[in-house]
Write a protein that holds these residues in place. Structure first.
Motif, mmCIF file in Angstrom:
data_model
loop_
_atom_site.group_PDB
_atom_site.id
_atom_site.type_symbol
_atom_site.label_atom_id
_atom_site.label_comp_id
_atom_site.label_asym_id
_atom_site.label_seq_id
_atom_site.Cartn_x
_atom_site.Cartn_y
_atom_site.Cartn_z
ATOM 1 N N LYS A 91 0.833 -1.201 0.000
ATOM 2 C CA LYS A 91 0.000 0.000 0.000
ATOM 3 C C LYS A 91 0.870 1.255 0.000
ATOM 4 C CE LYS A 91 -4.313 -1.643 2.090
ATOM 5 N NZ LYS A 91 -5.234 -1.541 3.233
ATOM 6 N N ASP A 92 0.461 2.229 -0.800
ATOM 7 C CA ASP A 92 1.289 3.426 -1.009
ATOM 8 C C ASP A 92 1.670 4.114 0.293
ATOM 9 O OD1 ASP A 92 1.411 3.115 -3.712
ATOM 10 O OD2 ASP A 92 -0.196 4.523 -4.175
ATOM 11 N N ARG A 93 0.704 4.239 1.210
ATOM 12 C CA ARG A 93 0.969 4.972 2.456
ATOM 13 C C ARG A 93 2.071 4.279 3.277
ATOM 14 N NH1 ARG A 93 -1.761 5.507 7.805
ATOM 15 N NH2 ARG A 93 -1.278 7.594 8.566
ATOM 16 N N GLU A 118 -0.772 -2.562 10.347
ATOM 17 C CA GLU A 118 0.170 -1.672 9.667
ATOM 18 C C GLU A 118 1.408 -1.428 10.520
ATOM 19 O OE1 GLU A 118 -2.850 1.001 6.922
ATOM 20 O OE2 GLU A 118 -2.637 1.487 9.054
ATOM 21 N N LYS A 119 1.234 -1.293 11.827
ATOM 22 C CA LYS A 119 2.374 -1.118 12.720
ATOM 23 C C LYS A 119 3.248 -2.366 12.742
ATOM 24 C CE LYS A 119 0.276 2.325 15.786
ATOM 25 N NZ LYS A 119 -0.051 2.695 17.177
ATOM 26 N N LEU A 120 2.585 -3.521 12.698
ATOM 27 C CA LEU A 120 3.327 -4.781 12.666
ATOM 28 C C LEU A 120 4.174 -4.864 11.396
ATOM 29 C CD1 LEU A 120 3.390 -7.112 14.690
ATOM 30 C CD2 LEU A 120 1.746 -8.329 13.241
ATOM 31 N N PHE A 121 3.573 -4.438 10.276
ATOM 32 C CA PHE A 121 4.316 -4.469 9.019
ATOM 33 C C PHE A 121 5.469 -3.470 9.039
ATOM 34 C CE2 PHE A 121 5.132 -2.855 4.741
ATOM 35 C CZ PHE A 121 5.504 -4.030 4.114
ATOM 36 N N LEU A 122 5.223 -2.239 9.534
ATOM 37 C CA LEU A 122 6.294 -1.241 9.635
ATOM 38 C C LEU A 122 7.438 -1.756 10.509
ATOM 39 C CD1 LEU A 122 4.221 2.054 10.077
ATOM 40 C CD2 LEU A 122 5.525 1.365 8.057
ATOM 41 N N SER A 123 7.087 -2.524 11.524
ATOM 42 C CA SER A 123 8.112 -3.104 12.403
ATOM 43 C C SER A 123 8.965 -4.112 11.649
ATOM 44 C CB SER A 123 7.452 -3.800 13.596
ATOM 45 O OG SER A 123 6.666 -2.901 14.346
ATOM 46 N N TRP A 124 8.321 -4.981 10.876
ATOM 47 C CA TRP A 124 9.046 -6.034 10.186
ATOM 48 C C TRP A 124 9.839 -5.492 8.990
ATOM 49 C CZ3 TRP A 124 10.730 -10.445 11.610
ATOM 50 C CH2 TRP A 124 11.140 -11.400 10.680
ATOM 51 N N ALA A 125 9.376 -4.408 8.401
ATOM 52 C CA ALA A 125 10.010 -3.878 7.184
ATOM 53 C C ALA A 125 11.136 -2.896 7.484
ATOM 54 C CB ALA A 125 8.956 -3.210 6.303
ATOM 55 N N GLY A 126 11.577 -2.802 8.718
ATOM 56 C CA GLY A 126 12.683 -1.899 9.060
ATOM 57 C C GLY A 126 14.024 -2.522 8.712
ATOM 58 N N LEU A 127 14.340 -2.558 7.431
ATOM 59 C CA LEU A 127 15.530 -3.258 6.951
ATOM 60 C C LEU A 127 16.823 -2.521 7.318
ATOM 61 C CD1 LEU A 127 14.355 -4.224 3.355
ATOM 62 C CD2 LEU A 127 14.443 -5.684 5.356
ATOM 63 N N ARG A 128 17.820 -3.307 7.679
ATOM 64 C CA ARG A 128 19.173 -2.779 7.874
ATOM 65 C C ARG A 128 19.994 -3.120 6.640
ATOM 66 N NH1 ARG A 128 15.641 -1.450 11.571
ATOM 67 N NH2 ARG A 128 16.605 -0.119 13.125
ATOM 68 N N ALA A 168 3.235 -8.855 3.918
ATOM 69 C CA ALA A 168 2.216 -7.874 3.533
ATOM 70 C C ALA A 168 0.956 -8.563 3.015
ATOM 71 C CB ALA A 168 2.769 -6.942 2.465
ATOM 72 N N ASN A 169 1.114 -9.640 2.263
ATOM 73 C CA ASN A 169 -0.042 -10.392 1.762
ATOM 74 C C ASN A 169 -0.836 -11.013 2.903
ATOM 75 O OD1 ASN A 169 0.166 -9.970 -1.046
ATOM 76 N ND2 ASN A 169 1.796 -11.475 -1.209
ATOM 77 N N LYS A 170 -0.119 -11.584 3.858
ATOM 78 C CA LYS A 170 -0.787 -12.215 5.002
ATOM 79 C C LYS A 170 -1.581 -11.201 5.818
ATOM 80 C CE LYS A 170 0.252 -16.632 4.917
ATOM 81 N NZ LYS A 170 -0.821 -17.661 4.853
ATOM 82 N N LEU A 171 -1.053 -9.988 5.922
ATOM 83 C CA LEU A 171 -1.724 -8.929 6.684
ATOM 84 C C LEU A 171 -2.713 -8.136 5.825
ATOM 85 C CD1 LEU A 171 1.305 -7.543 8.757
ATOM 86 C CD2 LEU A 171 -0.559 -8.998 9.581
ATOM 87 N N GLN A 172 -2.839 -8.525 4.561
ATOM 88 C CA GLN A 172 -3.751 -7.865 3.617
ATOM 89 C C GLN A 172 -3.441 -6.367 3.480
ATOM 90 O OE1 GLN A 172 -7.576 -8.990 5.323
ATOM 91 N NE2 GLN A 172 -7.709 -10.781 3.973
ATOM 92 N N THR A 185 -1.605 -5.136 0.798
ATOM 93 C CA THR A 185 -1.128 -4.923 -0.560
ATOM 94 C C THR A 185 -2.143 -4.139 -1.370
ATOM 95 O OG1 THR A 185 -2.006 -7.083 -1.175
ATOM 96 C CG2 THR A 185 0.315 -6.979 -0.597
ATOM 97 N N GLY A 186 -1.657 -3.403 -2.343
ATOM 98 C CA GLY A 186 -2.525 -2.647 -3.247
ATOM 99 C C GLY A 186 -2.548 -3.309 -4.602
ATOM 100 N N PRO A 187 -2.966 -2.568 -5.633
ATOM 101 C CA PRO A 187 -2.969 -3.113 -6.994
ATOM 102 C C PRO A 187 -1.567 -3.528 -7.406
ATOM 103 C CG PRO A 187 -4.176 -1.036 -6.890
ATOM 104 C CD PRO A 187 -3.471 -1.184 -5.580
ATOM 105 N N GLN A 188 -1.474 -4.608 -8.157
ATOM 106 C CA GLN A 188 -0.182 -5.114 -8.593
ATOM 107 C C GLN A 188 0.524 -4.084 -9.471
ATOM 108 O OE1 GLN A 188 1.160 -8.145 -7.649
ATOM 109 N NE2 GLN A 188 3.026 -7.351 -8.603
ATOM 110 N N LYS A 189 1.795 -3.805 -9.140
ATOM 111 C CA LYS A 189 2.563 -2.868 -9.945
ATOM 112 C C LYS A 189 2.995 -3.562 -11.236
ATOM 113 C CE LYS A 189 4.409 -0.123 -6.130
ATOM 114 N NZ LYS A 189 5.632 0.317 -5.429
ATOM 115 N N THR A 190 2.814 -2.872 -12.332
ATOM 116 C CA THR A 190 3.195 -3.438 -13.620
ATOM 117 C C THR A 190 4.168 -2.507 -14.322
ATOM 118 O OG1 THR A 190 1.289 -2.389 -14.696
ATOM 119 C CG2 THR A 190 1.016 -4.655 -13.930
ATOM 120 N N THR A 191 5.073 -3.108 -15.043
ATOM 121 C CA THR A 191 6.004 -2.333 -15.844
ATOM 122 C C THR A 191 5.482 -2.273 -17.263
ATOM 123 O OG1 THR A 191 7.854 -3.115 -14.506
ATOM 124 C CG2 THR A 191 8.387 -2.157 -16.650
#
Length: 490
Positions: free
Chosen positions: A148-150, A334-344, A389-393, A395-401
């Motif tokens: 999701k964009d946000r 969303e907070k759970l996802f932000l926590s997991w996505a904090g990449l080093r 992100a999929n498990k937590l629902q 995700t937004g529209p699939q990005k396409t090139t």
């Protein structure tokens, strides 16, 4: 091993080819490209095939390459970021970038004190080094995901603005360890200066850069991307030379430049995207060269690294996210996802070279453990972000090139451009024919892309939602054209 110039150039070419192939297959393997770049560096290094000798004595060189690459990566990330989207997440992003880094660093420091058996100051130094998320890792992992964009923008804005906090804490703690004392008021004033001057100079030089790009009339279109990149390097160096945050200034300048109407916009964007990939490969390969696998995977480093990684991923980061995003319209998923996505990623490894160059006693230990923490974060978190992100629902529209490709040009001597316009659902001209649209003089719709097919436009052609129009327009009529096709504000 000594190399002739030709051999070094050959090796560089081969490494970049391997890097490109690695990036191509990283998504299929489900592993972030940056992890594979690091492994390539480890493979050709002293402990691998022995093709390139690299050790801690060359930490200064690795630090230089790392900072230069970060400037390029932050500039490219800022160019691609939409200002309207950033505005909506500015508060949580800045909260995570400042208080979030502080909380994460403190919690990791407490763990490091007992896991590493170092002094409290050294433990806080370790916490500061791994306290920030990494722009290179976050941009690379999220680029092709349909998060999701946000959420994606929050993570990107956080990673683009939290490096200054980590750098400030790291350098302050090194100074405190080496000197033994520091004035708290001086420390606070230094922080305000770095952040404030970084923001102001970034904004000012970004405005100057976008104005200069549009006003200058260069003979070669290939010079415009170079000119834009020069402003990124100028912004960093000028800001850093007066003791402010150069990395923050670069990201802010890129935001300003990327959200302006630019001459040769697409050429500038494509050049910087390719150069950022090149710098990402180079940076992570160099950092991979700097580590020795036989030391990294020693039992003591392995155990300490695993413990600190788990504490960072499962305790410190989640606590920081949940505390710093209170009442900011994020639900628990969303907070759970932000926590997991904090990449080093690269930033902690580059910061880990600072204790080396300062000659601190435990700097080799810090570097190896930090490297292990980064490797596990990128490998475990980076490879599972999309699934999580999929498990937590979330995700937004699939990005396409898009399958089509049309070179956009600015015709300098004719003072005209071909611009790309995407027709959204609420664009006022949807359902109208080209005859019915009151196009300004000196404007011609050259081509329409619809459902990946090229349509040759004529007077009776009806504009449909999701059409992409390529329009030849004189530069003085660009604003009028944009207003005519501007989607209505929701």
């Amino acid at each position: 091993m000594d190399f002739h110039t030709d051999t070094i150039i050959l090796l560089a070419g081969l490494l970049f080819i391997v890097g490109v192939i690695t990036a191509k297959f990283s998504t299929r393997l489900g592993v972030p490209a940056l992890v594979l770049f690091i492994l390539v560096g480890m493979l050709v290094g002293s402990d691998g095939l022995g093709l390139i000798h690299f050790d801690f004595s060359q930490a200064h060189f690795a630090q230089l390459i790392g900072i230069f690459a970060l400037v390029i990566i932050l500039f490219e990330g800022g160019l691609q970021t939409k200002w309207k989207t950033v505005q909506s997440v500015a508060v949580p992003s800045l909260s995570l970038a400042t208080f979030g880094v502080l909380i994460t660093s403190t919690l990791v420091a407490v763990a490091a004190k007992y896991v590493l058996g170092v002094s409290w100051l050294e433990a806080y130094l370790f916490g500061a080094i791994v306290g920030s998320t990494d722009a290179a890792a976050v941009f690379a992992v999220l680029k092709e995901q349909n998060i999701k964009d946000r959420l994606a923008t929050t993570l990107e804005a956080e990673s683009g603005t939290n490096d200054p906090m980590a750098v400030f804490l790291t350098l302050s703690l090194i100074e405190l360890i080496t000197i033994g004392s520091m004035n708290p008021l001086h420390l606070f004033g230094s922080f305000l200066w770095q952040m404030g001057a970084g923001l102001i100079l970034g904004f000012g030089l970004g405005k100057l850069g976008s104005y200069s790009i549009n006003k200058i009339n260069l003979d070669s279109s290939g010079l415009y991307p170079v000119f834009a990149l020069a402003f990124a390097l100028l912004t960093y160096s000028v800001t850093a030379m007066i003791g402010a945050s150069g990395l923050l200034a670069v990201y802010v300048a890129a935001l300003v430049i990327g959200n302006q109407d630019l001459t040769y916009r697409h050429s500038i964007f494509r050049f910087n995207e390719g150069f950022a990939w090149m710098m990402q490969m180079l940076m992570f390969i160099i950092l991979g060269l700097l580590v020795f696998p036989n030391q990294l995977f020693e039992a003591s480093i392995f155990i300490k690294g695993i413990l600190l990684s788990l504490i960072l991923m499962l305790v410190a980061r989640p606590v920081a996210v949940f505390l710093t995003t209170i009442k900011m319209r994020f639900d628990w998923k969303e907070k759970l996802f932000l926590s997991w996505a904090g990449l080093r990623g690269a930033v902690p490894i580059v910061l880990a070279t600072f204790p080396m160059t300062a000659g601190l006693e435990n700097s080799p230990l810090f570097f190896n453990v930090v490297f292990f923490v980064v490797l596990t974060s990128a490998l475990i978190q980076g490879s599972t972000i999309a699934h999580f992100a999929n498990k937590l629902q979330l995700t937004g529209p699939q990005k396409t090139t898009p399958l089509h490709s049309l070179e956009l040009v600015s015709i300098g001597k004719a003072n005209a451009e071909i611009v790309e316009l995407e027709m959204k659902q609420d664009t006022p001209v949807i359902g109208k024919t080209l005859e019915e649209i009151n196009l300004p003089k000196d404007v011609l719709v050259n081509a329409i892309i619809r459902d990946e097919q090229l349509i040759t436009p004529y007077g009776k052609t009806t504009i449909q939602a999701d059409d992409i129009l390529y329009v030849l327009v004189s530069k003085k009529k660009k604003r009028q054209l944009k207003e005519l096709f501007q989607a209505k504000e929701s």
